[in-house]
Structure formats: C-alpha cells, structure tokens
Design a protein around this motif. Sequence first.
Motif, PDB file in Angstrom:
ATOM      1  N   LEU A   1      15.435   7.197  10.005  1.00 16.08           N
ATOM      2  CA  LEU A   1      14.541   6.058   9.818  1.00 16.08           C
ATOM      3  C   LEU A   1      15.117   4.765  10.362  1.00 16.08           C
ATOM      4  N   SER A   2      16.399   4.514  10.142  1.00 15.54           N
ATOM      5  CA  SER A   2      16.952   3.193  10.445  1.00 15.54           C
ATOM      6  C   SER A   2      17.990   3.170  11.559  1.00 15.54           C
ATOM      7  N   GLY A   3      18.314   4.345  12.131  1.00 14.14           N
ATOM      8  CA  GLY A   3      19.385   4.392  13.115  1.00 14.14           C
ATOM      9  C   GLY A   3      19.043   3.875  14.496  1.00 14.14           C
ATOM     10  N   PHE A   4      17.749   3.881  14.877  1.00 15.76           N
ATOM     11  CA  PHE A   4      17.329   3.513  16.230  1.00 15.76           C
ATOM     12  C   PHE A   4      18.168   4.271  17.259  1.00 15.76           C
ATOM     13  N   SER A   5      18.248   5.558  17.033  1.00 20.59           N
ATOM     14  CA  SER A   5      19.042   6.463  17.854  1.00 20.59           C
ATOM     15  C   SER A   5      18.149   7.093  18.925  1.00 20.59           C
ATOM     16  N   PRO A   6      18.651   8.067  19.676  1.00 22.83           N
ATOM     17  CA  PRO A   6      17.784   8.778  20.622  1.00 22.83           C
ATOM     18  C   PRO A   6      16.601   9.459  19.943  1.00 22.83           C
ATOM     19  N   ARG A   7      16.647   9.607  18.607  1.00 18.71           N
ATOM     20  CA  ARG A   7      15.526  10.199  17.867  1.00 18.71           C
ATOM     21  C   ARG A   7      14.503   9.147  17.425  1.00 18.71           C
ATOM     22  N   LEU A   8      14.583   7.940  17.945  1.00 18.14           N
ATOM     23  CA  LEU A   8      13.635   6.885  17.557  1.00 18.14           C
ATOM     24  C   LEU A   8      12.177   7.311  17.726  1.00 18.14           C
ATOM     25  N   PRO A   9      11.792   7.953  18.837  1.00 24.89           N
ATOM     26  CA  PRO A   9      10.392   8.388  18.949  1.00 24.89           C
ATOM     27  C   PRO A   9       9.969   9.299  17.800  1.00 24.89           C
ATOM     28  N   GLN A  10      10.857  10.206  17.400  1.00 22.96           N
ATOM     29  CA  GLN A  10      10.560  11.108  16.282  1.00 22.96           C
ATOM     30  C   GLN A  10      10.380  10.313  14.989  1.00 22.96           C
ATOM     31  N   ALA A  11      11.221   9.301  14.784  1.00 18.32           N
ATOM     32  CA  ALA A  11      11.141   8.483  13.570  1.00 18.32           C
ATOM     33  C   ALA A  11       9.821   7.720  13.506  1.00 18.32           C
ATOM     34  N   ILE A  12       9.408   7.138  14.635  1.00 17.80           N
ATOM     35  CA  ILE A  12       8.153   6.385  14.684  1.00 17.80           C
ATOM     36  C   ILE A  12       6.975   7.299  14.380  1.00 17.80           C
ATOM     37  N   LYS A  13       6.969   8.443  15.027  1.00 15.02           N
ATOM     38  CA  LYS A  13       5.857   9.382  14.842  1.00 15.02           C
ATOM     39  C   LYS A  13       5.794   9.879  13.404  1.00 15.02           C
ATOM     40  N   GLU A  14       6.943  10.239  12.830  1.00 13.25           N
ATOM     41  CA  GLU A  14       6.963  10.761  11.466  1.00 13.25           C
ATOM     42  C   GLU A  14       6.509   9.709  10.458  1.00 13.25           C
ATOM     43  N   LEU A  15       6.996   8.478  10.618  1.00 14.67           N
ATOM     44  CA  LEU A  15       6.611   7.423   9.682  1.00 14.67           C
ATOM     45  C   LEU A  15       5.129   7.097   9.814  1.00 14.67           C
ATOM     46  N   HIS A  16       4.638   6.983  11.029  1.00 16.22           N
ATOM     47  CA  HIS A  16       3.217   6.685  11.252  1.00 16.22           C
ATOM     48  C   HIS A  16       2.335   7.761  10.627  1.00 16.22           C
ATOM     49  N   THR A  17       2.721   9.022  10.833  1.00 19.35           N
ATOM     50  CA  THR A  17       1.942  10.136  10.269  1.00 19.35           C
ATOM     51  C   THR A  17       1.913  10.078   8.752  1.00 19.35           C
ATOM     52  N   LYS A  18       3.064   9.831   8.146  1.00 24.64           N
ATOM     53  CA  LYS A  18       3.143   9.805   6.686  1.00 24.64           C
ATOM     54  C   LYS A  18       2.397   8.604   6.092  1.00 24.64           C
ATOM     55  N   ILE A  19       2.398   7.486   6.790  1.00 22.35           N
ATOM     56  CA  ILE A  19       1.661   6.308   6.306  1.00 22.35           C
ATOM     57  C   ILE A  19       0.168   6.593   6.262  1.00 22.35           C
ATOM     58  N   HIS A  20      -0.310   7.310   7.274  1.00 25.14           N
ATOM     59  CA  HIS A  20      -1.761   7.510   7.403  1.00 25.14           C
ATOM     60  C   HIS A  20      -2.249   8.859   6.891  1.00 25.14           C
ATOM     61  N   GLU A  21      -1.378   9.616   6.233  1.00 32.54           N
ATOM     62  CA  GLU A  21      -1.815  10.906   5.655  1.00 32.54           C
ATOM     63  C   GLU A  21      -2.860  10.671   4.575  1.00 32.54           C
TER      64      GLU A  21
ATOM     65  N   ASP B   1       0.830  -1.204   0.000  1.00 31.19           N
ATOM     66  CA  ASP B   1       0.000   0.000   0.000  1.00 31.19           C
ATOM     67  C   ASP B   1       0.866   1.257   0.000  1.00 31.19           C
ATOM     68  N   VAL B   2       2.087   1.100   0.507  1.00 27.06           N
ATOM     69  CA  VAL B   2       3.015   2.222   0.625  1.00 27.06           C
ATOM     70  C   VAL B   2       4.405   1.752   0.229  1.00 27.06           C
ATOM     71  N   LEU B   3       5.131   2.595  -0.501  1.00 29.93           N
ATOM     72  CA  LEU B   3       6.540   2.336  -0.790  1.00 29.93           C
ATOM     73  C   LEU B   3       7.374   3.312   0.028  1.00 29.93           C
ATOM     74  N   LEU B   4       8.353   2.775   0.746  1.00 27.91           N
ATOM     75  CA  LEU B   4       9.181   3.569   1.653  1.00 27.91           C
ATOM     76  C   LEU B   4      10.635   3.532   1.186  1.00 27.91           C
ATOM     77  N   LEU B   5      11.266   4.701   1.109  1.00 27.86           N
ATOM     78  CA  LEU B   5      12.661   4.799   0.690  1.00 27.86           C
ATOM     79  C   LEU B   5      13.390   5.821   1.557  1.00 27.86           C
ATOM     80  N   PHE B   6      14.725   5.741   1.566  1.00 30.00           N
ATOM     81  CA  PHE B   6      15.511   6.847   2.095  1.00 30.00           C
ATOM     82  C   PHE B   6      15.344   8.012   1.126  1.00 30.00           C
ATOM     83  N   ASP B   7      15.397   9.233   1.624  1.00 25.58           N
ATOM     84  CA  ASP B   7      15.257  10.371   0.722  1.00 25.58           C
ATOM     85  C   ASP B   7      16.384  10.413  -0.310  1.00 25.58           C
ATOM     86  N   SER B   8      17.583   9.968   0.086  1.00 20.85           N
ATOM     87  CA  SER B   8      18.692   9.915  -0.864  1.00 20.85           C
ATOM     88  C   SER B   8      18.427   8.881  -1.948  1.00 20.85           C
ATOM     89  N   GLY B   9      17.752   7.784  -1.572  1.00 16.27           N
ATOM     90  CA  GLY B   9      17.431   6.744  -2.543  1.00 16.27           C
ATOM     91  C   GLY B   9      16.406   7.209  -3.559  1.00 16.27           C
TER      92      GLY B   9
END
Length: 291
Positions: free
Chosen positions: A271-291, A228-236
């Motif tokens: 997106l893939s680092g699982f760094s201290p910004r993981l909460p931000q990554a989850i929220k951003e991806l979830h939002t974009k999936i359901h836009e 339903d969704v295609l996900l890529l790195f922005d550089s990709g």
Amino acid sequence: MKNIGYLFVFMAFALFISSCQSGNSETQSAAANNPDSLRIVSLNGTITEILSLAGLEDQIVGTDVASTYPESIKSKPKVGHNRKIPVEGVLALNPNLVIGTTTEVPKETVEQFRQAGLKVLLLDQEYSVEGSRNLIRALTDSLNLKLKGDSILSSFDKEIADVKSFPESHGKPKVLFIYARGSGTMMVGGSDTQVDKIIQLAGAVNPAKDFKDYRPLTSESLVNYNPDVLLLFDSGLSSLGSAEGLLSVQGVKQTNAGKNKKIIAMDGQLLSGFSPRLPQAIKELHTKIHE
C-alpha cells in the motif's frame, strides 16, 4: 595571475565533485566486476523489492523490518527499523554496501557506517508514479544494472498504463487511513503522506487534509471527517482484533464507514511502498473502495 587563480579554483571544485561521487563510482565498479561479491544490507522495503527484481536477492545479507516482499526475503536477518538501525547489528552481517533512502536513515548512522569502512548508497524517494520510476532507474544505474532497470521499467510502464488514475474530486469517496498498533496507538494519515498519495491515485479523497504527516486519532476528528471508508494496514487491523475491534473504537460507528462497515485492510509495504508493485496497489485499493 587571475587566470592561474581561476584555474586553481576550478581544479579544487572538480576535486570536490569527484570526491562526492566516488562512493557511487566504487559501487558501480564492484557490481560490474563481480556482482556476486556484493554483500548488501537494504534499509528500505522498496529498495529490497527492486534489488530482488534486478537479480540481487542472493546478495542481500540483511534488511530492515519493512522489507517483506518477495516472500523469500522474510528469511533474511532483520536489522531493525530504518530510522533506528543498530550499527553493530549491521556490521555483524559483514556487508560491503548499505543502501537506504535520504529521508529515512539518520545522518549520524550514515557517518558511523562510513567510519567503519562501509560504502553507503542513499537515494531519493518521492511518493508518486514518476518517483517510483526515478527510484528504479537511480538504483539500477548506481549498481551498473541498466539493462535490468530497463526491463523492470518496461513492465512497470505497461502495468501503469493499464491502471486508470483518477484525479482528486470532492464527489469521490472519502477514505481515511488509520495507522494502528493496538487500540492504544492509533494515528490518522494526513496530507503529503504515502497513504494520502495512494488514496488519490486510487480515485478517492483523503478527508484529513488539515494537517501533514500523522496525528493521534480522536473520536471528534473521526466524526468530523466522516469517512466513507476506513483504510488500515492488515497488521494494524489485526492488532485491533479484526473489523469488530475497529468498530468498537469510539466514534467509528458514527461515521458512514462505521455504519456501512466499510473497512479495507491491505499489506503495508504494498500500500505505501510505491515500489514496482505500485500499479497493483492502485488497482487493488480502487477495487476494494468501489466493491
């Protein structure tokens, strides 16, 4: 005589344990006595993020190419990809500590660093919420920066608590990750990859569960997965010439994602680092999936 034998074995074992831990103890001692004396080469983007949050950005003299955050880190000398590190290039930066992860830096490279007299700190990295917490704790503790670690973890836990994590379900959107470096290099992310884990945390399903790691993208598999969704790195996505370039790839327009032009691009380290910004990554991806 038996007791003497047992005592000898115990002493030998204790000496062995001590030698295994000496590198970490020396690292803690150096950080505690004079953190400004550290000259660090970081071979992992997430480690670089944690070091920066812990106040050691000025002590970083070089990084791998995946270290892209914070923005100021981009000005640091790059020593290559963490799996193919030129030892001479690292030594030229005159570091006294090299930090990486156990799964990324080749053993022969680690041995070369140690033979050159460098301290090497390797840490485990697991791609999960708890794995991110463990890496933050392990790194800051190893550098004798427990209070900094406590502060980073406090913020991390508050942000994670604000992000609702959705378990995998067959009724949720199918999100397929494509790693692209131009149309000639396109791979699909399978199970047990970082992208597989983040897709689940964002409340979606990775349809490529029939293999682990990465496989070359084919039009047949793309149609069969019917994401339903295609996900890529922005550089990709940029390497394909934007969304229109991706839509021209054979098989894409036959999928729900292609028909609806549902394409998401995100920063690779976020997106893939699982760094201290993981909460931000989850929220951003979830939002974009359901836009």
